[in-house]
Write a protein that holds these residues in place. Structure first.
Motif, mmCIF file in Angstrom:
data_model
loop_
_atom_site.group_PDB
_atom_site.id
_atom_site.type_symbol
_atom_site.label_atom_id
_atom_site.label_comp_id
_atom_site.label_asym_id
_atom_site.label_seq_id
_atom_site.Cartn_x
_atom_site.Cartn_y
_atom_site.Cartn_z
ATOM 1 N N MET A 1 -5.782 -1.752 5.237
ATOM 2 C CA MET A 1 -4.471 -1.608 4.892
ATOM 3 C C MET A 1 -3.777 -0.828 6.190
ATOM 4 O O MET A 1 -2.399 -0.962 6.390
ATOM 5 C CB MET A 1 -4.544 -0.538 3.947
ATOM 6 C CG MET A 1 -3.272 -0.395 3.350
ATOM 7 S SD MET A 1 -2.837 -1.657 1.929
ATOM 8 C CE MET A 1 -3.852 -1.342 0.791
ATOM 9 N N GLY A 2 -4.414 -0.260 7.240
ATOM 10 C CA GLY A 2 -3.931 0.477 7.956
ATOM 11 C C GLY A 2 -3.188 -0.526 9.209
ATOM 12 O O GLY A 2 -2.412 0.135 10.194
ATOM 13 N N LYS A 3 -3.855 -1.624 9.319
ATOM 14 C CA LYS A 3 -3.326 -2.513 10.216
ATOM 15 C C LYS A 3 -2.015 -3.258 9.817
ATOM 16 O O LYS A 3 -1.414 -4.031 10.987
ATOM 17 C CB LYS A 3 -4.491 -3.774 10.707
ATOM 18 C CG LYS A 3 -5.896 -2.955 11.066
ATOM 19 C CD LYS A 3 -6.882 -4.114 11.546
ATOM 20 C CE LYS A 3 -7.960 -3.454 11.991
ATOM 21 N NZ LYS A 3 -9.029 -4.425 12.258
ATOM 22 N N HIS A 4 -1.720 -3.039 8.648
ATOM 23 C CA HIS A 4 -0.577 -3.831 8.148
ATOM 24 C C HIS A 4 0.704 -3.230 8.932
ATOM 25 O O HIS A 4 0.888 -1.972 9.270
ATOM 26 C CB HIS A 4 -0.371 -3.518 6.612
ATOM 27 C CG HIS A 4 -1.315 -4.522 5.645
ATOM 28 N ND1 HIS A 4 -1.267 -4.519 4.254
ATOM 29 C CD2 HIS A 4 -2.451 -5.205 6.243
ATOM 30 C CE1 HIS A 4 -2.384 -5.156 3.978
ATOM 31 N NE2 HIS A 4 -2.967 -5.718 5.106
ATOM 32 N N LEU A 5 1.891 -3.947 9.211
ATOM 33 C CA LEU A 5 2.900 -3.806 9.867
ATOM 34 C C LEU A 5 3.920 -3.049 8.673
ATOM 35 O O LEU A 5 4.028 -3.475 7.805
ATOM 36 C CB LEU A 5 3.576 -4.691 10.500
ATOM 37 C CG LEU A 5 2.919 -5.038 11.953
ATOM 38 C CD1 LEU A 5 3.535 -6.207 12.633
ATOM 39 C CD2 LEU A 5 2.800 -3.896 12.881
ATOM 40 N N VAL A 6 4.598 -1.950 9.072
ATOM 41 C CA VAL A 6 5.624 -1.377 8.191
ATOM 42 C C VAL A 6 6.774 -2.416 8.425
ATOM 43 O O VAL A 6 7.066 -2.568 9.636
ATOM 44 C CB VAL A 6 6.007 0.033 8.511
ATOM 45 C CG1 VAL A 6 7.023 0.729 7.632
ATOM 46 C CG2 VAL A 6 4.461 1.002 8.302
ATOM 47 N N MET A 7 7.556 -2.542 7.319
ATOM 48 C CA MET A 7 8.883 -3.387 7.398
ATOM 49 C C MET A 7 10.108 -2.758 7.644
ATOM 50 O O MET A 7 9.797 -1.336 7.394
ATOM 51 C CB MET A 7 9.105 -4.044 6.036
ATOM 52 C CG MET A 7 7.941 -5.160 5.702
ATOM 53 S SD MET A 7 7.623 -6.593 6.649
ATOM 54 C CE MET A 7 6.416 -6.310 7.689
ATOM 55 N N MET B 1 5.372 -0.570 13.939
ATOM 56 C CA MET B 1 4.631 0.511 13.494
ATOM 57 C C MET B 1 3.747 0.214 12.635
ATOM 58 O O MET B 1 4.063 -0.623 11.447
ATOM 59 C CB MET B 1 5.498 1.659 13.155
ATOM 60 C CG MET B 1 4.838 2.743 12.247
ATOM 61 S SD MET B 1 5.900 4.014 11.969
ATOM 62 C CE MET B 1 7.062 3.546 11.167
ATOM 63 N N THR B 2 2.399 0.441 12.602
ATOM 64 C CA THR B 2 1.337 0.153 11.521
ATOM 65 C C THR B 2 1.630 1.052 10.352
ATOM 66 O O THR B 2 1.952 2.189 10.686
ATOM 67 C CB THR B 2 -0.178 -0.172 12.112
ATOM 68 O OG1 THR B 2 -0.415 1.212 12.507
ATOM 69 C CG2 THR B 2 -0.072 -0.797 13.135
ATOM 70 N N VAL B 3 0.943 0.708 9.268
ATOM 71 C CA VAL B 3 0.715 1.656 8.471
ATOM 72 C C VAL B 3 -0.069 2.938 8.626
ATOM 73 O O VAL B 3 0.220 4.102 8.388
ATOM 74 C CB VAL B 3 -0.063 1.228 6.967
ATOM 75 C CG1 VAL B 3 -0.426 2.317 5.841
ATOM 76 C CG2 VAL B 3 0.952 0.019 6.458
ATOM 77 N N ALA B 4 -1.185 2.759 9.374
ATOM 78 C CA ALA B 4 -2.152 3.704 9.894
ATOM 79 C C ALA B 4 -1.175 4.784 10.860
ATOM 80 O O ALA B 4 -1.239 6.154 10.751
ATOM 81 C CB ALA B 4 -3.247 3.418 10.716
ATOM 82 N N GLU B 5 -0.357 4.476 11.608
ATOM 83 C CA GLU B 5 0.407 5.047 12.500
ATOM 84 C C GLU B 5 1.458 5.772 11.593
ATOM 85 O O GLU B 5 1.773 7.017 11.905
ATOM 86 C CB GLU B 5 1.063 4.157 13.383
ATOM 87 C CG GLU B 5 0.182 3.596 14.490
ATOM 88 C CD GLU B 5 1.018 2.437 15.383
ATOM 89 O OE1 GLU B 5 0.310 2.138 16.441
ATOM 90 O OE2 GLU B 5 1.882 1.967 15.029
ATOM 91 N N LEU B 6 1.901 5.250 10.847
ATOM 92 C CA LEU B 6 2.953 6.084 9.866
ATOM 93 C C LEU B 6 2.167 6.997 9.153
ATOM 94 O O LEU B 6 2.742 7.998 9.020
ATOM 95 C CB LEU B 6 3.691 4.951 8.767
ATOM 96 C CG LEU B 6 4.593 5.641 7.748
ATOM 97 C CD1 LEU B 6 5.861 6.290 8.583
ATOM 98 C CD2 LEU B 6 5.040 4.522 6.846
ATOM 99 N N PHE B 7 1.036 6.862 8.566
ATOM 100 C CA PHE B 7 0.324 7.772 7.936
ATOM 101 C C PHE B 7 -0.030 9.214 8.921
ATOM 102 O O PHE B 7 0.079 10.282 8.321
ATOM 103 C CB PHE B 7 -1.109 7.181 7.470
ATOM 104 C CG PHE B 7 -0.846 6.634 5.984
ATOM 105 C CD1 PHE B 7 0.096 5.883 5.826
ATOM 106 C CD2 PHE B 7 -1.838 7.121 5.178
ATOM 107 C CE1 PHE B 7 0.247 5.227 4.395
ATOM 108 C CE2 PHE B 7 -1.765 6.380 3.920
ATOM 109 C CZ PHE B 7 -0.871 5.639 3.419
#
Length: 226
Positions: A106-112, A84-90
């Motif tokens: 920032m939105g392309k970063h992966l959530v850990m 999941m990317t940050v954008a998807e989490l948002f």
């Protein structure tokens, strides 16, 4: 190993206090086990899983410790990405980035996957510290925040310059981490913020080991800790 929980769908916390000075509020204690009698504070250190650790959650992991005291320890796994990317989490929590999510760096970063504790909640490791409702200041430059306001600031383009976002965190009760270190489960070394915030995820494990002056290829399960 750290306390483990089931894995419901993720959502970011909203105003839940961070464990500043009260780690026992969110980390289970070690249920009457004897606590090793030595003083160890590994706040702002990396835990690097030894090759002998075959735990499905922590094998091959690097954990950044945000707090460690006699009541326990907590931190975030920094090299275990979800899909999941940050954008998807948002998007899941009804926040939109200031610009089109797909084009926002920032939105392309992966959530850990930060760890198995409270993995239905989101956590943000970030620099600089800033002022947020529920935030634990780890160092002068790094904080661990659980409140939604940091995400709202990120969405508005006013958040911290460097972030690692996770679902879940890693937690140990009183004496639990010390026992794992004595059992040769972890290498420990002072953390380098560049590894946390600047290196690609796949490079973080080897980079953390190299802080010890060890060639990752030569690392054996018999190595001690620093």
């Amino acid at each position: 190993m750290a306390k483990q929980t089931k894995s419901p769908h993720s959502e970011l916390s909203d105003g839940v206090p961070a464990p500043a000075g009260a780690i026992s509020d969110i980390v289970a204690t070690a249920g009457g086990d004897t606590v090793p009698e030595f003083d160890l504070n590994l706040t702002n250190h990396f835990l690097i899983a030894m090759p002998s650790m075959h735990d499905p959650v922590f094998g091959g992991s690097v954990v950044y410790l945000c707090e460690h005291n006699p009541r326990g320890a907590m931190g975030m796994v920094i090299n275990r990405p979800t899909d999941m990317t940050v954008a998807e989490l948002f998007d899941r929590i009804d926040l939109r980035l200031e610009v089109i999510p797909d084009s926002h760096p920032m939105g392309k970063h992966l959530v850990m996957f930060g760890g198995p504790v409270q993995d239905d909640r989101g956590f943000v490791l970030h620099s600089p510290v800033g002022e947020y409702t529920s935030s634990l200041k780890v160092t002068d430059d790094i904080a661990f925040t659980t409140s939604r306001d940091v995400l709202e600031a990120i969405a508005a383009g006013e958040g911290p310059e460097r972030i690692v976002m996770s679902v879940g965190y890693a937690g140990w009760g009183a004496g639990q981490l010390e026992k794992e270190i004595l059992a040769n489960g972890w290498l420990t070394v002072a953390a380098d913020p560049q590894i946390i915030f600047s290196l690609p995820v796949e490079e973080r494990f080897n980079a953390a080991i190299k802080l010890l002056g060890i060639d990752p290829i030569m690392l054996s399960s018999e190595a001690g800790h620093a």
